[in-house]
Design an enzyme around this catalytic site. Sequence first.
Site, PDB file in Angstrom:
ATOM      1  N   ARG A  45     -38.480 -40.703 -31.299  1.00  0.00           N
ATOM      2  CA  ARG A  45     -38.979 -40.219 -30.007  1.00  0.00           C
ATOM      3  C   ARG A  45     -38.443 -41.153 -28.924  1.00  0.00           C
ATOM      4  O   ARG A  45     -37.872 -42.194 -29.219  1.00  0.00           O
ATOM      5  CB  ARG A  45     -40.519 -40.168 -29.998  1.00  0.00           C
ATOM      6  N   GLY A  46     -38.698 -40.771 -27.652  1.00  0.00           N
ATOM      7  CA  GLY A  46     -38.127 -41.518 -26.536  1.00  0.00           C
ATOM      8  C   GLY A  46     -36.809 -40.839 -26.170  1.00  0.00           C
ATOM      9  O   GLY A  46     -35.996 -40.539 -27.056  1.00  0.00           O
ATOM     10  N   ALA A  47     -36.619 -40.601 -24.868  1.00  0.00           N
ATOM     11  CA  ALA A  47     -35.496 -39.745 -24.441  1.00  0.00           C
ATOM     12  C   ALA A  47     -34.132 -40.207 -24.960  1.00  0.00           C
ATOM     13  O   ALA A  47     -33.403 -39.417 -25.583  1.00  0.00           O
ATOM     14  CB  ALA A  47     -35.509 -39.637 -22.915  1.00  0.00           C
ATOM     15  N   ARG A  88     -37.237 -30.532 -28.775  1.00  0.00           N
ATOM     16  CA  ARG A  88     -38.189 -30.960 -27.735  1.00  0.00           C
ATOM     17  C   ARG A  88     -37.589 -30.584 -26.375  1.00  0.00           C
ATOM     18  O   ARG A  88     -36.417 -30.856 -26.125  1.00  0.00           O
ATOM     19  CB  ARG A  88     -38.469 -32.466 -27.821  1.00  0.00           C
ATOM     20  N   GLN A 195     -48.415 -44.254 -27.908  1.00  0.00           N
ATOM     21  CA  GLN A 195     -47.132 -44.971 -27.970  1.00  0.00           C
ATOM     22  C   GLN A 195     -47.265 -46.401 -27.450  1.00  0.00           C
ATOM     23  O   GLN A 195     -46.548 -47.298 -27.897  1.00  0.00           O
ATOM     24  CB  GLN A 195     -46.070 -44.242 -27.128  1.00  0.00           C
ATOM     25  N   ASP A 236     -38.113 -39.088 -18.841  1.00  0.00           N
ATOM     26  CA  ASP A 236     -37.543 -38.100 -19.771  1.00  0.00           C
ATOM     27  C   ASP A 236     -36.567 -37.167 -19.074  1.00  0.00           C
ATOM     28  O   ASP A 236     -35.649 -36.641 -19.688  1.00  0.00           O
ATOM     29  CB  ASP A 236     -38.659 -37.296 -20.431  1.00  0.00           C
ATOM     30  N   ASN A 246     -42.173 -37.869 -17.020  1.00  0.00           N
ATOM     31  CA  ASN A 246     -42.370 -38.935 -18.011  1.00  0.00           C
ATOM     32  C   ASN A 246     -43.708 -38.664 -18.696  1.00  0.00           C
ATOM     33  O   ASN A 246     -44.417 -37.700 -18.366  1.00  0.00           O
ATOM     34  CB  ASN A 246     -42.334 -40.312 -17.326  1.00  0.00           C
ATOM     35  N   LYS A 247     -44.050 -39.506 -19.635  1.00  0.00           N
ATOM     36  CA  LYS A 247     -45.258 -39.317 -20.454  1.00  0.00           C
ATOM     37  C   LYS A 247     -46.480 -38.974 -19.614  1.00  0.00           C
ATOM     38  O   LYS A 247     -46.706 -39.581 -18.556  1.00  0.00           O
ATOM     39  CB  LYS A 247     -45.481 -40.605 -21.256  1.00  0.00           C
TER      40      LYS A 247
HETATM   41  O1  MRU Z   1     -43.193 -38.109 -26.190  1.00  0.00           O
HETATM   42  P1  MRU Z   1     -42.332 -39.308 -26.208  1.00  0.00           P
HETATM   43  O2  MRU Z   1     -42.944 -40.475 -26.905  1.00  0.00           O
HETATM   44  O3  MRU Z   1     -40.924 -39.010 -26.688  1.00  0.00           O
HETATM   45  O4  MRU Z   1     -42.204 -39.710 -24.662  1.00  0.00           O
HETATM   46  C1  MRU Z   1     -41.438 -40.818 -24.314  1.00  0.00           C
HETATM   47  C2  MRU Z   1     -41.539 -41.180 -22.890  1.00  0.00           C
HETATM   48  O5  MRU Z   1     -42.204 -40.542 -22.106  1.00  0.00           O
HETATM   49  C3  MRU Z   1     -40.693 -42.337 -22.432  1.00  0.00           C
HETATM   50  O6  MRU Z   1     -41.286 -42.970 -21.345  1.00  0.00           O
HETATM   51  C4  MRU Z   1     -39.307 -41.839 -22.028  1.00  0.00           C
HETATM   52  O7  MRU Z   1     -38.743 -41.023 -23.024  1.00  0.00           O
HETATM   53  C5  MRU Z   1     -38.378 -42.946 -21.763  1.00  0.00           C
HETATM   54  S1  MRU Z   1     -37.930 -43.838 -23.222  1.00  0.00           S
HETATM   55  C6  MRU Z   1     -36.791 -45.024 -22.804  1.00  0.00           C
END
Ligand code: MRU
Length: 349
Positions: A45-47, A88, A195, A236, A246-247
């Site tokens: 996970r994470g962009a 996603r 997270q 994201d 973002n999250k």
């Molecule tokens: O749902 P996730 O855990 O994939 O969401 C991740 C985030 O929102 C991060 O802040 C974003 O992807 C940046 S990661 C460098």
Amino acid sequence: MSRTLTWDGDALLVLDQTALPSAERFVRCRSAAEVAAAIRTMQVRGAPAIGAAAAYGVVLAAREAGGTERARWFTRLEAASADLLVARPTAVNLRWAVERMMAVPGRFPQASIPDLQDALLAEAHAIAEEDVRTNRAIGEHGAALIRPGERILTYCNTGSLATVDYGTALGIIRTAHTQGKRVHVYVSETRPFLQGARLTAWEVLRAGIPATLITDNAAGWLMQAGEIDRVIVGADRIAANGDTANKIGTYTLAVLARAHEIPFLVAAPLSTVDFRTPEGSAIPIEERRAEEVTHLAGIPVAPSGIPVRNPAFDVTPHHLISGIVTEAGVAIAPYIQALQDLAAARTKR
Ligand code: MRU
């Protein structure tokens, strides 16, 4: 520490982020479908990390497609890529990486299928290595803004786990720490997937960065008490005008930061900027399973049958953002021009 993602010759190894912090185990993805499943279930996970994982997914699809007839091979590759793309919807790095991979065959019109498979693997490695260099550059640009002794609130996980290595928002904090700036991080737990509590807390402990874990609900109180000097988050998808997905909960922090006159920074690679999306209202927001809200580690914390909404991301309007830190420098408002200038500067390099 092993990287979040590694290629081991015939499969992608992914550090399973659903098992952390209790267990450090790797998942072996042998097919594009297994990579898509690892992305969907958030084992990776994470962009930036899902972008790099998807690139290796295309490599696996190219090997699965096989055959000798190039047009048929490419049609099968396109079908597998379409499955990766929908794993996603919010993080644009997924689309960016898959489109970059799918452009490779066109650069080699005469190549055989085995040669194209090799070229695709080389491109996936390039995406992964660039990600690490990009994050280190974001770290340098961002750390230059941080004064000694700052207490920084961060959200979700934007570290090594969310990227191929090093991190974006957490990469800035890591660089400032390495530079001896005596920063202290407030890690917000990040309901519902945790997270912050599970992943960022694990990373900062391993990196030796002074940190305190807080509930998401504590952020406003700590700002009011003067205990937070800056907020740094990842992204994201950043629309062309700077609006940032973002999250879920990031927008709340941005409003709080503005109310307390605290700088609110976004850190992201330029691959997270989606110039095709003019503003935040056009960003697709993923809605996830109700169980993420009604259960904690498999234990119900809400009565069964209660209707649930579980948007995984929100959009912070650009006017609440003090700056967007990228590998090419820091964009400040007006973002439309500033982001275009940074993207142009990066292309020239
Ligand atoms: O749902 P996730 O855990 O994939 O969401 C991740 C985030 O929102 C991060 O802040 C974003 O992807 C940046 S990661 C460098």
